[in-house]
Design a protein around this motif. Structure first.
Motif, PDB file in Angstrom:
ATOM      1  N   LYS A   8     -25.835  22.578 -19.031  1.00 17.13           N
ATOM      2  CA  LYS A   8     -24.930  21.589 -19.622  1.00 17.13           C
ATOM      3  C   LYS A   8     -23.474  22.047 -19.599  1.00 17.13           C
ATOM      4  N   ASN A   9     -23.275  23.351 -19.558  1.00 18.87           N
ATOM      5  CA  ASN A   9     -21.911  23.886 -19.667  1.00 18.87           C
ATOM      6  C   ASN A   9     -21.572  24.824 -18.516  1.00 18.87           C
ATOM      7  N   LEU A  12     -19.463  25.660 -27.624  1.00 20.19           N
ATOM      8  CA  LEU A  12     -20.147  24.712 -26.741  1.00 20.19           C
ATOM      9  C   LEU A  12     -21.520  24.332 -27.293  1.00 20.19           C
ATOM     10  N   GLU A  20     -21.632  20.276 -29.123  1.00 17.26           N
ATOM     11  CA  GLU A  20     -22.054  19.705 -27.838  1.00 17.26           C
ATOM     12  C   GLU A  20     -21.567  18.275 -27.676  1.00 17.26           C
TER      13      GLU A  20
END
Length: 262
Positions: free
Chosen positions: A20-21, A80, A84
């Protein structure tokens, strides 16, 4: 619901956090490499000389910059994970000078410990040279002690950036949270080593098969190191931070919020 600490769930969650990051984490890794290269350049061309004062200044500068980069990366990962679905400001990932100082104090303490062990090692080697077995046993015990202490205290940095703990408090918190999960943390340690090797092997094989010559060999290997670092460093740090959070939840016996990101 409450989740007991699990290696498989930790790695799975870390992988999802990385996916996701991925872009911001890789970009930050590249920026960290660039800053370190700039620092090395200035150290080589500005702080020239063999006097102890120059060497001391270089060491202090490197410690400050590397500590600052490490702590800010940990804060970035935590931010993060925690935000989110929310925007956050750049200042939220900047560690305070107090955090940096606390981290440096812990690093110095471990440096002193390792120096003492090396001194004992050297003493045995020089004065009890005939007892080779004793020297081997001491080196094995020395390695086991360092590994044990590192694994038990590895999350002190996490507590520094997450709770703003002081050095002694962060060490106590790390030892407390790892008390009943040492062998699971050891398992994660071996997984991290496996990831590092697994990414390194294909890079080395590719370079060897490409027929690197002496003129370009140094630059190719350096570029390979950069690629290896950028690919592995984010995942390793995410694993450490997810492990830290899951240990905290497990220790406090509260809901495992991170698991909900799976």
């Amino acid at each position: 619901m409450y989740h007991a600490f699990s290696i498989a769930e930790t790695i799975k969650t870390a992988w999802n956090v990385l996916k996701k990051n991925f872009i911001p984490l890789v970009v930050y890794s590249a920026i960290s490499l660039f800053i370190n290269e700039v620092v090395d350049f200035f150290n080589a061309f500005i702080f020239i000389g063999d006097d102890r004062l120059s060497q001391f200044i270089v060491i202090i500068i490197q410690m400050l910059i590397q500590s600052y980069l490490a702590l800010s990366f940990y804060k970035l990962i935590l931010t993060l994970m925690d935000k989110e679905y929310y925007e956050f400001e750049f200042k939220e990932i900047i560690p305070s000078f107090k955090m940096t100082l606390n981290f440096i104090l812990i690093a110095i303490a471990y440096g002193i410990l390792i120096a003492v062990l090396l001194f004992i090692n050297l003493f045995i080697e020089r004065n009890i040279a005939e007892f080779d077995t004793m020297l081997v046993i001491f080196r094995v015990l020395e390695s086991c002690l360092i590994l044990y202490l590192l694994l038990r205290s590895i999350f002190c940095v996490c507590f520094i950036v997450d709770d703003n703990s002081n050095p002694i408090e962060s060490l106590k918190q790390s030892f407390s949270n790892t008390q009943d999960n040492f062998f699971k943390i050891l398992g994660i340690f071996f997984i991290i080593i496996g990831i590092l090797i697994a990414v390194l092997i294909p890079i080395v094989i590719f370079i060897l098969l490409s027929g690197v010559n002496e003129d370009t060999g140094e630059y190719i290997w350096k570029l390979a190191f950069y690629c290896w670092f950028i690919l592995t460093f984010p995942f390793i740090q995410v694993i450490i931070m997810v492990t830290y959070r899951k240990l905290v939840y497990s220790h406090l016996d509260v809901d495992d919020d991170i698991a909900e990101t799976n």
